[in-house]
Motif scaffolding. Structure first.
Motif, short mmCIF file in Angstrom:
data_model
loop_
_atom_site.label_atom_id
_atom_site.label_comp_id
_atom_site.label_asym_id
_atom_site.label_seq_id
_atom_site.Cartn_x
_atom_site.Cartn_y
_atom_site.Cartn_z
N LEU A 76 1.40 6.63 -0.30
CA LEU A 76 0.80 5.35 -0.69
C LEU A 76 1.01 4.29 0.38
CD1 LEU A 76 1.71 5.24 -4.50
CD2 LEU A 76 -0.37 6.12 -3.41
N VAL A 77 2.19 4.27 0.98
CA VAL A 77 2.47 3.31 2.06
C VAL A 77 1.54 3.59 3.25
CG1 VAL A 77 4.21 2.57 3.76
CG2 VAL A 77 4.84 2.80 1.35
N LEU A 78 1.38 4.86 3.59
CA LEU A 78 0.46 5.23 4.68
C LEU A 78 -0.97 4.79 4.37
CD1 LEU A 78 1.79 8.81 5.48
CD2 LEU A 78 1.74 6.88 7.09
N LYS A 79 -1.41 5.02 3.14
CA LYS A 79 -2.78 4.62 2.76
C LYS A 79 -2.97 3.12 2.90
CE LYS A 79 -3.53 8.10 -0.73
NZ LYS A 79 -4.12 8.47 -2.00
N MET A 80 -2.00 2.35 2.43
CA MET A 80 -2.12 0.90 2.51
C MET A 80 -2.19 0.43 3.96
SD MET A 80 0.55 -0.16 -0.54
CE MET A 80 0.82 -1.78 0.14
N ALA A 81 -1.34 0.98 4.82
CA ALA A 81 -1.32 0.56 6.23
C ALA A 81 -2.62 0.95 6.93
CB ALA A 81 -0.12 1.18 6.95
N ILE A 82 -3.11 2.15 6.68
CA ILE A 82 -4.36 2.59 7.32
C ILE A 82 -5.53 1.77 6.78
CG2 ILE A 82 -5.95 4.54 7.59
CD1 ILE A 82 -3.33 6.33 7.63
N CYS A 83 -5.47 1.42 5.52
CA CYS A 83 -6.49 0.53 4.94
C CYS A 83 -6.49 -0.81 5.69
CB CYS A 83 -6.21 0.33 3.45
SG CYS A 83 -7.42 -0.71 2.63
N ILE A 132 8.79 -1.25 4.25
CA ILE A 132 8.58 -0.93 2.82
C ILE A 132 9.01 0.51 2.53
CG2 ILE A 132 6.82 -0.60 1.04
CD1 ILE A 132 5.39 -3.09 2.31
N ALA A 133 8.68 1.42 3.44
CA ALA A 133 9.09 2.83 3.25
C ALA A 133 10.60 2.96 3.25
CB ALA A 133 8.48 3.70 4.34
N ARG A 190 5.08 -9.42 2.69
CA ARG A 190 5.76 -8.15 2.40
C ARG A 190 5.94 -8.00 0.89
NH1 ARG A 190 10.66 -6.76 5.56
NH2 ARG A 190 9.05 -6.59 7.12
N GLN A 191 6.34 -9.07 0.22
CA GLN A 191 6.50 -8.99 -1.23
C GLN A 191 5.16 -8.70 -1.91
OE1 GLN A 191 8.45 -12.79 -0.87
NE2 GLN A 191 10.07 -12.07 -2.24
N VAL A 192 4.09 -9.25 -1.36
CA VAL A 192 2.76 -8.97 -1.89
C VAL A 192 2.44 -7.49 -1.70
CG1 VAL A 192 0.29 -9.46 -1.65
CG2 VAL A 192 1.96 -11.33 -1.52
N ARG A 193 2.72 -6.97 -0.50
CA ARG A 193 2.46 -5.54 -0.23
C ARG A 193 3.30 -4.66 -1.17
NH1 ARG A 193 2.12 -7.76 5.07
NH2 ARG A 193 0.21 -7.15 6.14
N GLU A 194 4.54 -5.06 -1.43
CA GLU A 194 5.39 -4.29 -2.33
C GLU A 194 4.80 -4.27 -3.74
OE1 GLU A 194 9.30 -6.03 -1.90
OE2 GLU A 194 9.60 -5.09 0.06
N THR A 195 4.24 -5.38 -4.17
CA THR A 195 3.60 -5.46 -5.48
C THR A 195 2.37 -4.55 -5.51
OG1 THR A 195 4.43 -7.69 -5.85
CG2 THR A 195 2.53 -7.01 -7.18
N VAL A 196 1.60 -4.56 -4.43
CA VAL A 196 0.41 -3.69 -4.35
C VAL A 196 0.85 -2.22 -4.39
CG1 VAL A 196 -1.54 -2.97 -2.90
CG2 VAL A 196 -1.01 -5.41 -3.18
#
Length: 155
Positions: free
Chosen positions: A84-91, A111-112, A5-11
């Motif tokens: 951006l959160v949606l894009k990352m999850a769909i990716c 994250i949202a 999760r922390q990695v995703r937050e950094t991304v």
């Protein structure tokens, strides 16, 4: 301990910086991802870089998936963080075959909730559920690995 999760937050922060700044994708990766506290952990850094570059590389495709599920709403009117959160999850749905879709959805919601509005969690959940159903029906989700057996059986 650092977790994904922390990695995703950094991304998320890196993609946000890329959207708002005039720096190159590589410069943003070098200054945000490679300098993050998890960067010395090869597996976490690789995950972060892959998520960052794949999300940026497939931005148009990811926007199309999102646009399809936000009825009567222009994608550019969405809160930037939500988008951006949606894009990352769909990716993750499409390009990370080892990550269960439920994990991607749960991470996106959390994250949202942390970085966007109080209502963002439910909004993100609704869009991702609709996108997942659509992507599954069109055969664009291909998950493999431990914990993913239910999807390969068609459930």
């Amino acid at each position: 301990m650092i977790n994904r999760r922390q990695v995703r937050e950094t991304v998320l922060k890196a993609i946000y910086a890329l959207q708002l700044g005039n720096d190159s994708t590589q410069h943003v990766a070098d200054t945000i991802i490679k300098k993050a506290e998890f960067a010395k952990k090869k597996e976490l850094r690789r995950f972060a870089e892959k998520l960052f570059f794949k999300t940026v590389e497939h931005e148009e495709e990811l926007d199309e998936v999102i646009s399809k599920h936000i009825k009567n709403w222009d994608i550019h009117r969405l809160a930037l963080i939500d988008r951006l959160v949606l894009k990352m999850a769909i990716c993750e749905f499409i390009y990370f075959e080892e990550i269960p879709t439920k994990v991607s959805i749960n991470e996106a919601i959390e994250i949202a909730k942390r970085y966007s509005t109080a209502k963002s969690g439910r909004f993100i959940n609704g869009i991702l559920d609709a996108a997942l159903t659509d992507l599954n029906e069109s055969g664009r989700i291909n998950k493999k690995g431990r914990g993913l057996i239910q999807q390969s059986l068609g459930n």
